[in-house]
Write an enzyme that holds these catalytic residues in place. Structure first.
Site, short mmCIF file in Angstrom:
data_model
loop_
_atom_site.label_atom_id
_atom_site.label_comp_id
_atom_site.label_asym_id
_atom_site.label_seq_id
_atom_site.Cartn_x
_atom_site.Cartn_y
_atom_site.Cartn_z
N GLU A 1 32.32 28.15 46.98
CA GLU A 1 33.76 27.89 47.13
C GLU A 1 34.05 27.49 48.58
O GLU A 1 33.40 27.99 49.51
CB GLU A 1 34.56 29.14 46.75
CG GLU A 1 34.44 29.52 45.29
CD GLU A 1 35.31 30.72 44.91
OE1 GLU A 1 36.02 31.24 45.79
OE2 GLU A 1 35.27 31.14 43.75
N ALA B 1 44.34 36.57 42.41
CA ALA B 1 45.24 37.46 43.16
C ALA B 1 46.47 36.73 43.68
O ALA B 1 47.23 37.29 44.48
CB ALA B 1 44.48 38.08 44.32
N HIS C 1 40.48 29.97 42.42
CA HIS C 1 40.46 31.39 42.82
C HIS C 1 41.89 31.93 42.97
O HIS C 1 42.28 32.43 44.02
CB HIS C 1 39.68 31.56 44.13
CG HIS C 1 39.06 32.92 44.26
ND1 HIS C 1 37.86 33.14 44.87
CD2 HIS C 1 39.48 34.16 43.84
CE1 HIS C 1 37.56 34.42 44.84
NE2 HIS C 1 38.52 35.06 44.21
#
Length: 525
Positions: free
Chosen positions: A260, A281, A278
């Site tokens: 990443e 969160a 990603h």
């Protein structure tokens, strides 16, 4: 006045908390490693998210640094051993974004079931391909959880609300906990062919790396849909690509990748593949929660010495810390040894303190044992949440104190209940400071537990030491220390040796093939 650097973008409320607590703060984001090295020496604390990489080189320039706070769960970007060696406390916020991550997994499940991204692109392109996008219902389908901890249990709860049947593979999931959260506990080989959807909620460890390997992916039900919002590296991405192309896997949604940022990837453009950058969160609520939590924790530590959610230090008062520190180091190493050697669920763990150890506050010692034991399988465990996680997994914890001295002035013994019966390890402090293993499963053996180690159980016979020394020499592995013990002459013997580099699978296979070897495995401390 303590001074903190916020080096990654996070809620401005974090800086506000620092200032309210009497901590000076600078928000300087986007620095290169060289730029960070040039300024890090000015700061007592470093608040980060996932972008800043805290390497040994950075730490070498952080001459005043006392604490690193990670706003979030994963600390893959922090070299914790190097931070510990430098005396820097590493904190995280392990539960601040659990709900957000669980909801993202559910959202990706819906996206796969109804092909939402492709349908959206087609419709906005003016095609109106109603017959092309035939989805599937979630109701009545079987969801396979790989990992049933905090996030996994939230996913299970949401899936049950959707009338899905949930099965779960988690070595630490007790039957009682499985019943409590309403899932069926199964082995991985049982989950793979039964699940219509598979979602991963486990940290990336040596045990979980490529848990969905090419071999395991081939065992899945034809038409399975796979979601990963946990860690890149849990899935063999090349094998997943092949099975998507063949149609065996009906769909896959990844929020995390091996490398990443994943700006290019062989999976991109594959039909029935959904990718997000990603975002697990990434909600306003989660970002605010973790920013506030990390600021509060770091400020407490810098101003008053309070320790919360530390990954390399227990919660301690300033008065207890100096005396307890070596005992906790011993306890954590013994717990880690048990965790690495044990297999499957351990329903009970007993911590027995003898002599001088029995006179101390046992809570930090017990927490250190549990953290060492559980951290082998989870990167979010610390000495604060380890007791909670042990209870969540149905592990009974017993504490025993014996103030009289035995063979040693002070001793900590850990006993666990296994399928083979009760097993125990014991350790002491040399010079009241240096942790030392003195007994392993009933065999007297004195050893330092540090770095990379090789553990071997063998038949006590002439020539064995020479054979294993030759095997390691031929593999180019340098031996640091060598520790031996045996039950009786000619009986079962144990060997613990430290080496200068990680023990590879090939070397383990070579050692296991030696005459007289009963078992061999790599250890890491």
């Amino acid at each position: 006045m303590p001074k903190v650097l916020i080096s990654d973008k996070m809620s401005p409320l974090a800086a506000q908390v620092f200032r309210e607590r009497g901590v000076e703060v600078d928000e300087i984001t986007g620095k290169t490693p060289d730029e960070l090295k040039a300024i890090i020496g000015e700061y007592d604390g470093l608040a980060i998210r996932s972008s800043t990489k805290v390497t040994p080189d950075i730490l070498a320039h952080a001459t005043n640094l006392k604490v690193i706070g990670r706003a979030g769960i994963g600390v893959d970007n922090v070299d914790i051993p190097a931070a510990s060696a430098a005396g820097v406390v590493v904190m995280n916020t392990p539960f601040g974004n659990s709900i957000t991550t669980a909801e993202h997994a559910i959202a990706l499940m819906f996206a796969l079931a109804r092909q939402l991204p492709e349908a959206d692109a087609s419709t906005q392109a003016g095609k109106w391909e109603k017959n092309r996008f035939m989805g599937v219902e979630l109701t009545g389908k079987t969801l396979g959880l790989i990992g049933a901890g905090n996030i996994g249990s939230i996913v299970a709860d949401r899936a049950q609300g959707l009338k899905m049947k949930v099965i779960a593979f988690d070595p630490f999931l007790s039957p009682e906990r499985a019943l409590e959260i309403g899932v069926e506990k199964v082995e991985l080989d049982q989950l793979l062919p039964r699940a219509d959807f598979i979602t991963l909620h486990t940290p990336l460890t040596d045990q979980t790396r490529n848990i969905l390997s090419a071999e395991n992916l081939a065992k899945t039900k034809k038409g399975v849909r796979i979601i990963n919002c946990a860690r890149g590296g849990l899935i063999d991405e090349a094998a997943l690509k092949q099975l998507l192309d063949s149609g065996h896997v009906a769909g896959a949604a990844l929020d995390v990748f091996v490398t990443e940022p994943a700006k290019e990837h062989p999976l991109f453009g594959t039909p029935n593949f959904v990718a997000t950058p990603h975002l697990g969160a990434s909600t306003n609520e989660a970002q605010v929660n973790v920013a506030l939590q990390v600021a509060e924790q770091m400020a407490d530590y810098l101003v008053s010495g309070g320790v919360t959610n530390a990954l390399n230090m227990p919660s301690l008062s300033a008065e207890e810390a100096p005396r307890l520190k070596p005992y906790m180091a011993l306890a954590e190493k013994l717990g880690s040894l048990v965790g690495q050697l044990a297999h499957g669920v351990i329903p009970r763990i007993s911590i027995h303190a003898e002599g001088a150890a029995a006179e101390l506050n046992q809570k930090p010692i017990v927490s250190a044992v549990l953290a060492g034991y559980l951290r082998v399988h989870s990167d979010t465990v610390n000495m604060v949440n380890a007791p909670y996680l042990a209870r969540e997994r149905g592990i009974e914890v017993r504490e025993v104190r014996t103030e009289r001295e035995g063979d040693y002035h002070t001793l900590i013994r850990i006993s666990v209940k296994t399928e083979a019966g009760e097993r125990s390890v014991a350790g002491t402090l040399f010079g009241n400071q240096a942790p030392r293993l003195v007994e392993l499963f009933g065999i007297k053996v004195e050893a330092d537990l540090a770095g990379h180690m090789l553990y071997v159980v063998n038949d006590d016979a002439p020539g064995f030491i020479g054979r294993i020394g030759t095997a390691l020499g031929e593999a180019g592995v340098n031996i640091g220390t060598f520790h031996l013990g045996r039950r009786a002459a000619g009986g079962e013997a144990v060997l613990l040796l430290s080496v200068d580099e990680p023990v590879t699978g090939d070397l383990i296979a070579k050692v296991r093939a030696l005459p007289g070897v009963r078992t061999a495995m790599a250890l890491r401390f």
